[in-house]
Design an enzyme around this catalytic site. Structure first.
Site, PDB file in Angstrom:
ATOM      1  N   LYS A   1      -9.617  -1.148   0.098  1.00  0.00           N
ATOM      2  CA  LYS A   1      -8.197  -1.427   1.013  1.00  0.00           C
ATOM      3  C   LYS A   1      -8.556  -2.111   2.018  1.00  0.00           C
ATOM      4  O   LYS A   1      -9.630  -2.329   2.727  1.00  0.00           O
ATOM      5  CB  LYS A   1      -7.686  -0.102   1.444  1.00  0.00           C
TER       6      LYS A   1
ATOM      7  N   SER B   1       0.580   3.636   1.350  1.00  0.00           N
ATOM      8  CA  SER B   1       0.189   2.160   1.898  1.00  0.00           C
ATOM      9  C   SER B   1      -0.842   1.581   1.099  1.00  0.00           C
ATOM     10  O   SER B   1      -0.973   0.542   1.166  1.00  0.00           O
ATOM     11  CB  SER B   1      -0.117   2.260   3.198  1.00  0.00           C
TER      12      SER B   1
ATOM     13  N   SER C   1      -0.983   8.392   1.274  1.00  0.00           N
ATOM     14  CA  SER C   1      -1.221   6.886   0.735  1.00  0.00           C
ATOM     15  C   SER C   1      -2.246   6.594  -0.322  1.00  0.00           C
ATOM     16  O   SER C   1      -2.068   5.451  -0.745  1.00  0.00           O
ATOM     17  CB  SER C   1      -1.669   6.088   2.091  1.00  0.00           C
TER      18      SER C   1
END
Length: 510
Positions: free
Chosen positions: A79, A154, A178
């Site tokens: 990420k 996310s 997330s």
């Protein structure tokens, strides 16, 4: 090699046995990204130089006869809120779009030290503020199960990269769901460890009392292997716990006979959960019973207040953590400001997107004099009650079952103008973050109408990752879910040929 099917252990064993090289694996992963990411947009940055450097180290170790590390040649992605030297760490924000990492995130470094190949940094909601990966300054990520659908957020880029076979393992961060919510929407296995189980050093903070790093994979075994590598105390993170790391992979096959499983019926019957999700979770409970578990029903009465508490605590901590991005210490600096006040205001206004500004203002207000106890203090008291509910439940059960998400993947733009509907996407995952427990999302089937994945959340007590993974492995084996989405099935042959051509000069297939 078919990257949508091959597991981390198979990659390692094949490289150790000379079936193919780590460089060929890097070629295959990068070719797959070339073929698919134009449609999916899972990556903010692809890192072939780093992948080939890592592959060269693995191939040299194999050639020398040295012991092959556990993730040798496994393509991994991170990420874009995790620092890694040689990459930008943007948090999908304009304010950090040119920021070059000057140190490594501990979890990422541990994967690389275990022989993994870093293929890129993944798209995300800006600073992890979102549930759809539509809040990225660089455009949305699309779900490999339907390109008109969101992948969740996310950590949507990490989830999509694994679902599409562009990475075998990816790391995400989970503050309110997330990792697990995008895992549910993309049909991947997604694990949020207990708070303190994995170091957060090098991961840009959103809410420091909630954030955790965890893996995405296409199988429970790969998720367990990744956790074995990244877990453990870190002197650079005072919140990481000095506790031995269990051999999670060795415990996967122990079965679940006698395991006490609690179905959280009050959450399952709450408004907003779709009928097909509710049905799938009840069927999952029946599967656990058929496997020999002792299944009962449990209620978590204060969990209904988790969403309200989270949207005070999370923004409050975010407003403090993001104060450093002011155009002076870090981030975009506005040009032509007349004084320092104008510099601050314009730099942050130009650099942050709408959702980030909304949460910063909300958090700043909640912490302001005169309102602190009414909002932040009250939210912390609610958090204490939620923790007590979970602690009480784990006196009677080993794991709890809930949906991961109340719906399957929704259409891009469908909830952009309805913030409450968007925030409710995490209604089942947020209570776990507030309590600090571990949880995993595993696929529980496909919706009848759209053919989209439904996720089952298995929640464990603090540091009960081995039990959660064992339950997930038994369920995975019983359901036989195929984690390969239609997009990947349709292009599989074409990518295979492209991989073979790129891997072998002259184009001959292996």
């Amino acid at each position: 090699m078919d990257l949508s099917r091959i597991t981390a252990n198979q990659i390692r064993d094949a490289i150790a046995g000379g079936v193919f090289t780590a460089r060929e694996m890097a070629d295959a992963a990068l070719s797959r990204i070339d073929a698919l990411d134009g449609d999916v947009h899972a990556f903010n940055q692809v890192t072939p130089e780093l992948a080939y450097e890592a592959a060269a180290r693995v191939d040299a170790a194999v050639a020398s006869g040295a012991q092959v590390p556990p993730l040798a040649g496994v393509p991994v992605a991170f990420k874009d809120n995790m620092n890694l030297i040689g990459t930008r760490t943007t948090c999908s924000s304009r304010i950090l779009q040119d920021y070059e990492s000057v140190y490594d995130c501990t979890a990422a470094r541990r994967l690389l030290d275990a022989g993994a190949l870093p293929v890129g940094k993944c798209n995300m909601d800006e600073f992890a503020f979102g549930s759809s990966t539509e809040n990225s300054a660089f455009g949305p990520t699309r779900n490999p199960w339907g390109l008109d659908r969101v992948p969740g957020g996310s950590s949507g880029g990490s989830a999509a990269a694994v679902a599409a076979g562009m990475a075998t393992i990816a790391l995400g961060s989970d503050t309110g769901g997330s990792i697990r919510q995008p895992g549910s929407l993309t049909g991947t296995v997604a694990l949020k460890p207990t708070y303190g189980r994995v170091s957060r050093y090098g991961c840009v903070a959103f809410a420091s009392s909630l954030d955790q790093i965890g893996p995405f994979a296409r199988s429970v075994a790969d998720a367990a292997l990744a956790l074995e590598v990244i877990a453990g105390a870190d002197p650079m993170d005072a919140t990481s716990v000095k506790r031995p790391v269990e051999e999670y992979t060795a415990m996967l096959g122990e079965g679940i006979s006698g395991l006490r499983v609690g179905l959280a019926t009050d959450l399952l019957d709450s408004e907003g959960c779709s009928d097909e999700v509710r049905t799938a979770i009840r069927q999952a409970a029946e599967t656990f019973a058929a496997l020999g578990a002792e299944v009962g029903e449990v209620e978590l009465p204060t969990a209904a207040h988790a969403l309200s508490a989270y949207y005070i605590i999370g923004p409050a901590e975010a407003s403090s953590n993001l104060a450093r991005f002011d155009g002076i210490r870090y981030g975009h600096r506005a040009q032509g400001a007349k004084d320092v006040s104008e510099l601050y205001m314009r730099s942050r206004t130009e650099g942050f997107g709408p959702e980030s500004l909304r949460r910063i203002m909300l958090g700043t207000y909640a912490l302001s004099v005169g309102y602190y106890d009414a909002y932040y203090g009250q939210a912390q008291r609610a958090r204490t009650l939620i923790k007590r509910d979970f602690a009480d439940a784990f006196t009677s059960y080993d794991v709890l079952l809930t949906p991961t998400s109340p719906t399957v993947a929704f259409a891009i733009g469908e909830k952009s103008d309805d913030l409450v509907a968007m925030y409710l996407s995490d209604v089942y995952t947020i209570p776990v973050n507030l309590a600090g427990n571990c949880a995993i999302s595993v696929p529980a089937g496909l919706s009848a109408k759209e053919g989209l994945p439904i996720g089952l959340q298995i929640i464990g007590d603090h540091f009960a990752e081995a039990t959660v993974l064992r339950a997930a492995a038994a369920f995975e084996a019983a359901t036989g879910f195929d984690p390969v989405p239609p997009l990947v099935r349709e292009e599989r042959l074409g990518v295979y040929l492209a991989c073979a051509k790129r891997a072998r000069p002259g184009g001959g297939a292996r």
